[in-house]
Design a protein around this motif. Structure first.
Motif, PDB file in Angstrom:
ATOM      1  N   ILE A  57       0.839  -1.205   0.000  1.00 42.04           N
ATOM      2  CA  ILE A  57       0.000   0.000   0.000  1.00 42.04           C
ATOM      3  C   ILE A  57       0.869   1.248   0.000  1.00 42.04           C
ATOM      4  O   ILE A  57       0.625   2.195  -0.775  1.00 42.04           O
ATOM      5  CB  ILE A  57      -0.933  -0.003   1.228  1.00 42.04           C
ATOM      6  CG1 ILE A  57      -1.929  -1.160   1.129  1.00 42.04           C
ATOM      7  CG2 ILE A  57      -1.666   1.329   1.360  1.00 42.04           C
ATOM      8  CD1 ILE A  57      -2.725  -1.396   2.402  1.00 42.04           C
ATOM      9  N   THR A  58       1.902   1.262   0.832  1.00 44.63           N
ATOM     10  CA  THR A  58       2.796   2.420   0.903  1.00 44.63           C
ATOM     11  C   THR A  58       3.399   2.729  -0.461  1.00 44.63           C
ATOM     12  O   THR A  58       3.528   3.896  -0.845  1.00 44.63           O
ATOM     13  CB  THR A  58       3.906   2.168   1.937  1.00 44.63           C
ATOM     14  OG1 THR A  58       3.305   1.903   3.211  1.00 44.63           O
ATOM     15  CG2 THR A  58       4.825   3.363   2.059  1.00 44.63           C
ATOM     16  N   SER A  59       3.737   1.683  -1.209  1.00 42.03           N
ATOM     17  CA  SER A  59       4.364   1.885  -2.516  1.00 42.03           C
ATOM     18  C   SER A  59       3.412   2.482  -3.541  1.00 42.03           C
ATOM     19  O   SER A  59       3.851   2.962  -4.586  1.00 42.03           O
ATOM     20  CB  SER A  59       4.909   0.551  -3.046  1.00 42.03           C
ATOM     21  OG  SER A  59       3.851  -0.318  -3.459  1.00 42.03           O
ATOM     22  N   ARG A  60       2.114   2.485  -3.254  1.00 39.59           N
ATOM     23  CA  ARG A  60       1.119   2.976  -4.215  1.00 39.59           C
ATOM     24  C   ARG A  60       0.438   4.269  -3.758  1.00 39.59           C
ATOM     25  O   ARG A  60      -0.545   4.692  -4.372  1.00 39.59           O
ATOM     26  CB  ARG A  60       0.047   1.903  -4.447  1.00 39.59           C
ATOM     27  CG  ARG A  60       0.560   0.612  -5.068  1.00 39.59           C
ATOM     28  CD  ARG A  60       1.044   0.811  -6.483  1.00 39.59           C
ATOM     29  NE  ARG A  60       1.380  -0.463  -7.131  1.00 39.59           N
ATOM     30  CZ  ARG A  60       1.792  -0.580  -8.397  1.00 39.59           C
ATOM     31  NH1 ARG A  60       1.894   0.511  -9.149  1.00 39.59           N
ATOM     32  NH2 ARG A  60       2.064  -1.765  -8.906  1.00 39.59           N
ATOM     33  N   LEU A  61       0.946   4.908  -2.727  1.00 41.44           N
ATOM     34  CA  LEU A  61       0.290   6.112  -2.219  1.00 41.44           C
ATOM     35  C   LEU A  61       0.299   7.260  -3.219  1.00 41.44           C
ATOM     36  O   LEU A  61      -0.643   8.063  -3.254  1.00 41.44           O
ATOM     37  CB  LEU A  61       0.946   6.544  -0.903  1.00 41.44           C
ATOM     38  CG  LEU A  61       0.731   5.608   0.292  1.00 41.44           C
ATOM     39  CD1 LEU A  61       1.469   6.130   1.524  1.00 41.44           C
ATOM     40  CD2 LEU A  61      -0.757   5.441   0.602  1.00 41.44           C
ATOM     41  N   ASP A  62       1.344   7.365  -4.020  1.00 41.03           N
ATOM     42  CA  ASP A  62       1.386   8.437  -5.021  1.00 41.03           C
ATOM     43  C   ASP A  62       0.245   8.292  -6.021  1.00 41.03           C
ATOM     44  O   ASP A  62      -0.300   9.291  -6.506  1.00 41.03           O
ATOM     45  CB  ASP A  62       2.727   8.428  -5.762  1.00 41.03           C
ATOM     46  CG  ASP A  62       3.872   8.938  -4.894  1.00 41.03           C
ATOM     47  OD1 ASP A  62       3.600   9.630  -3.881  1.00 41.03           O
ATOM     48  OD2 ASP A  62       5.037   8.639  -5.219  1.00 41.03           O
ATOM     49  N   TYR A  63      -0.098   7.071  -6.343  1.00 46.05           N
ATOM     50  CA  TYR A  63      -1.215   6.798  -7.255  1.00 46.05           C
ATOM     51  C   TYR A  63      -2.515   7.365  -6.692  1.00 46.05           C
ATOM     52  O   TYR A  63      -3.314   7.976  -7.413  1.00 46.05           O
ATOM     53  CB  TYR A  63      -1.312   5.281  -7.457  1.00 46.05           C
ATOM     54  CG  TYR A  63      -2.561   4.773  -8.134  1.00 46.05           C
ATOM     55  CD1 TYR A  63      -2.636   4.667  -9.518  1.00 46.05           C
ATOM     56  CD2 TYR A  63      -3.654   4.342  -7.370  1.00 46.05           C
ATOM     57  CE1 TYR A  63      -3.771   4.169 -10.146  1.00 46.05           C
ATOM     58  CE2 TYR A  63      -4.796   3.845  -7.988  1.00 46.05           C
ATOM     59  CZ  TYR A  63      -4.846   3.755  -9.371  1.00 46.05           C
ATOM     60  OH  TYR A  63      -5.984   3.263  -9.979  1.00 46.05           O
ATOM     61  N   LEU A  64      -2.725   7.174  -5.389  1.00 43.06           N
ATOM     62  CA  LEU A  64      -3.950   7.657  -4.758  1.00 43.06           C
ATOM     63  C   LEU A  64      -3.933   9.176  -4.611  1.00 43.06           C
ATOM     64  O   LEU A  64      -4.956   9.842  -4.785  1.00 43.06           O
ATOM     65  CB  LEU A  64      -4.139   6.998  -3.402  1.00 43.06           C
ATOM     66  CG  LEU A  64      -4.292   5.476  -3.440  1.00 43.06           C
ATOM     67  CD1 LEU A  64      -4.394   4.912  -2.039  1.00 43.06           C
ATOM     68  CD2 LEU A  64      -5.516   5.078  -4.256  1.00 43.06           C
TER      69      LEU A  64
END
Length: 592
Positions: free
Chosen positions: A62-69
Motif C-alpha cells: 500500500i505504501t508503494s502505491r500512495l502516489d497513485y492515490l
C-alpha cells in the motif's frame, strides 16, 4: 472557497458530551467538517499490492502505491481490517486488536504507511470490528474454559433447549439464523452451553451489556487514534445491543432479522457512551455499517444533536432490486431516484449521508449496473456511474479498482470461490436441494463478494503487477491485459483520468458537498437529471442510464449552461441548448 484538506488548520474546543471536538463554520445550514468534504477510497489490503511475493497484499505494498492515490485526488483512505486474524472471514475475525496481521507486515510497516499517508496530505480510517471477535481471541479462549471464568460474560452464552434427538441433547437457545447460513448458536462441549455468533462460527458475539467489554473497546480505539489514525469504519455496529431475553424471532421477523437485531434497546446508549468517552475527544470521523437501519432511523445515529457517529452507510440504493440471496431484479431507474430523493427529504441539516456503489461486500458496480458488452460501453458506463457518486449529497466513497472500471471475475466452479458465505450456502442450500450448484455459481458470479476481492490490476506483467509470486490468494481477472492502471494513469480519456477530473471538480466548489439537491424528472426511465445548488452556484447533472441514445428536453425549457465535464470527448449541444442529444451511457455536468 477552498474545501478543507487534511492540512487545513481547524480550531478546536474543549470536548465534552455536548460540544463537538472542533469548532465549525456553517454552510447552507450544515456544519462544515473535513469528513463531509472528503472523497474516501477503500483499500482491501489482501488484494491491493503484494510487496514480498507471497501472493497476499500487504502494508508495504500500500505504501508503494500512495502516489497513485494522491494523484487521483483522494482525501481519505479506508483500510479494511489489518489486525491479527486467523482469516475465517478475511480479517473480520480479529484475534488481537493491537497487532498487525503477519501476512500484512509489522507495526513498523503500519507506522511507515501512516506517515506516508500524512506526508501526502491524506488521512486514514481503519475498520473497527467490535460486534464480535475471533474465537481465537484471548478473551474467548478464557471465556470458554469454565462458566465461572472472569471472561465468561465477555460473550453471550446460553443453555440449550432440551431435545433428546438433537445433537448433544439440546436445540439452540432460540431460532436466530446466522448471516452465513445455519444457526447463529454453536454448542461448546467444555461448558455444555451454546455461544452466539451472528456471523461465522469462529466469530462469537461480544456481550456489550458487560461494561468491561465496552471499556476494552474504548481502550483499543484510543490506542489507534493516539497512533494517528483519523477515525473508524465500524463493522455491523448497530448489532451491538441484543434484545433482552433473546426471544425467538417471529416468521415475519425471520424475513429480515437485521431490522430486529439493529434496533436493540441500548444501541444508542452504547454509541453515545463511545462518543462521550472516545470520539468526542479527537478530530475524527466515524462511519457505521448500518445493517438493518432504515432511513427513518438514520438521524438517531448520525444527528449532530445525538452525539453518536458522523455518518452511516445506508444500503437502500445498492440493495435495490434484491429479492433475497443472490437474486436481483434489473435496475429500475425511477426506484433509484426515489431513494436519493427520500434521503434529501428525510435527512435534515444536522444529519449527513454517504454515497457509494461498491465495497468489499459487493460485486463490481460496472458489471452490476453498467455495460461490459464492449470496452467502449464499459468505460462510458463506469464514468457515468462515478459521476453520480461524486455529485450527490454526502461523503463520496470509491472502492479500489472502480476508478479503473474493473469488472466481475468469470467464475465457473464452486471451488474457485473464497467467500465463506458462498461456501456455507453450498453446504446448506445446495445440500438441502433449495438450489442447484449451478444456480449458486451463477448467483455468486453475478453478485458475490469475491468479485470485489480479486487482485488490483496494475499493469500487464505477471499477476497484473499485483504480486511477483507464483500464486495469488484470489485469482487475477484475465482481462487485466486490457484493464489496468498503467494503461490509464497517463491516458487523458481513461476512466482513471475521468475520475481524477471529477474528483477535482467536486473539490472545486462546496455546492457539490453542501448544496441543495433536486431531482428534475423523477419518473423518466432512462435519464437521471438533478441540480446541486448553493447560493449563486448551480450545477446540472445529466446521466443517461442506458445504452440507447435519447433526445431529452430540459424541464421548463431551461438552458443547460456551461459544460464543465462529460464522459464523451465533445458534445454537439450548445451551452444555451434546452434540448440535449444524449449518447449511450453519457454523463454531463453543467454550471448554470
Amino acid at each position: 472557497m477552498t474545501l478543507l484538506s487534511p492540512s487545513t488548520p481547524v480550531a478546536t474546543a474543549q470536548a465534552d458530551a455536548s460540544t463537538p471536538a472542533h469548532a465549525v463554520t456553517v454552510i447552507n445550514g450544515y456544519s462544515r467538517q473535513w469528513w463531509k468534504e472528503a472523497v474516501v477510497y477503500q483499500i482491501y489490503p489482501r488484494s491491493f499490492q503484494d510487496s514480498n511475493g507471497d501472493g497476499i497484499g500487504d502494508l508495504n505494498g500500500i505504501t508503494s502505491r500512495l502516489d497513485y492515490l494522491q494523484k487521483l485526488g483522494i482525501n481519505v483512505i479506508w483500510l479494511s481490517p489489518h489486525f491479527d486474524s486467523p482469516n475465517a472471514d478475511n480479517g473480520y475475525d480479529i484475534r488481537d486488536y493491537r497487532k498487525v496481521m503477519t501476512e500484512f507486515g509489522t507495526m513498523a510497516d503500519f507506522d511507515r504507511m501512516l506517515a506516508g499517508i500524512k506526508q501526502r496530505h491524506m488521512r486514514l480510517i481503519i475498520d473497527l470490528v467490535v460486534n464480535h471477535t475471533s474465537d481465537e481471541h484471548r478473551w474467548f479462549q478464557e471465556s470458554r474454559k469454565s462458566r465461572t471464568n472472569p471472561y465468561r460474560d465477555y460473550y453471550i452464552w446460553r443453555d440449550g433447549r432440551p431435545n433428546p434427538s438433537a445433537p448433544h441433547g439440546f436445540d439452540p437457545p432460540n431460532n436466530y439464523p446466522s448471516y452465513f447460513s445455519g444457526s447463529a448458536w454453536q454448542w461448546d462441549d467444555t461448558t455444555k452451553q451454546f455461544y452466539l455468533h451472528l456471523f461465522a462460527v469462529k466469530q462469537p458475539d461480544l456481550n456489550w451489556e458487560n461494561p468491561k467489554v465496552r471499556q476494552e473497546v474504548y481502550s483499543l480505539m484510543r490506542f489507534w487514534l493516539d497512533k494517528g489514525v483519523d477515525g473508524f469504519r465500524m463493522d455491523v455496529i448497530p448489532l451491538i445491543s441484543k434484545i433482552p431475553g433473546l426471544p425467538d424471532l417471529s416468521p415475519e421477523q425471520l424475513k429480515d432479522p437485521s431490522k430486529v437485531w439493529a434496533n436493540g434497546p441500548r444501541r444508542d446508549e452504547f454509541l453515545q457512551e463511545m462518543n462521550r468517552e472516545v470520539l468526542s475527544k479527537y478530530d475524527d470521523m466515524s462511519v457505521g455499517e448500518a445493517i438493518g437501519i432504515g432511513l427513518a432511523e438514520t438521524h438517531n445515529i448520525v444527528g449532530e444533536d445525538r452525539h453518536e457517529l458522523s455518518e452511516i452507510f445506508n444500503f437502500d440504493a445498492t440493495r435495490i432490486g434484491a429479492k433475497g440471496g443472490y437474486e436481483y431484479a434489473p435496475l429500475n431507474l425511477p426506484d433509484l431516484k426515489a431513494i436519493y430523493s427520500a434521503h434529501a427529504r428525510v435527512l435534515g441539516k444536522q444529519d449527513w449521508d454517504t454515497v457509494f456503489l461498491g465495497n468489499h461486500d459487493m460485486s463490481r458496480v460496472v458489471s452490476r449496473w453498467g455495460d461490459v458488452s464492449t470496452p467502449e460501453n464499459r468505460a462510458l458506463s463506469a464514468k457515468m456511474l462515478q459521476t453520480m457518486v461524486l455529485t450527490l449529497r454526502g461523503t463520496a466513497y470509491l472502492y479500489q479498482g472502480d476508478e479503473l472500471g474493473m469488472t466481475n471475475y468469470p467464475w465457473t466452479k464452486i471451488s474457485e470461490f473464497n467467500d465463506i458465505e458462498v461456501q456455507n450456502r453450498f453446504k446448506t442450500d445446495v445440500a438441502s436441494g433449495r438450489m442447484t450448484e449451478q444456480q449458486l455459481i451463477q448467483g455468486a458470479a453475478a453478485y458475490g463478494r469475491d468479485n470485489s476481492r480479486t487482485p488490483m490490476q496494475w499493469d500487464t506483467t505477471k499477476n497484473a503487477g499485483f504480486s511477483s509470486g507464483t500464486k495469488t490468494w484470489q485469482p487475477v481477472n484475465p482481462n487485466y491485459t486490457t484493464i489496468n492502471a498503467a494503461s490509464q494513469v497517463n491516458d487523458p480519456d481513461s476512466i482513471y483520468s475521468f475520475n481524477r477530473q471529477m474528483i477535482a471538480l467536486r473539490h472545486s466548489d462546496p455546492a457539490f458537498v453542501y448544496g441543495d439537491y433536486q431531482d428534475l424528472d423523477p419518473k423518466h426511465q432512462q435519464v437521471f437529471i438533478y441540480t446541486r445548488t448553493l447560493g449563486s452556484a448551480k450545477y446540472l447533472v445529466v446521466l443517461n442510464f442506458s445504452k440507447q441514445p435519447v433526445e431529452y428536453s430540459l424541464p421548463g425549457g431551461s438552458a443547460a449552461g456551461q459544460l464543465k465535464l462529460g464522459n464523451y470527448r465533445d458534445t454537439s449541444d450548445a451551452p444555451g441548448s434546452s434540448t440535449l442529444h444524449l449518447r449511450p451511457w453519457e454523463s454531463r455536468v453543467y454550471r448554470q
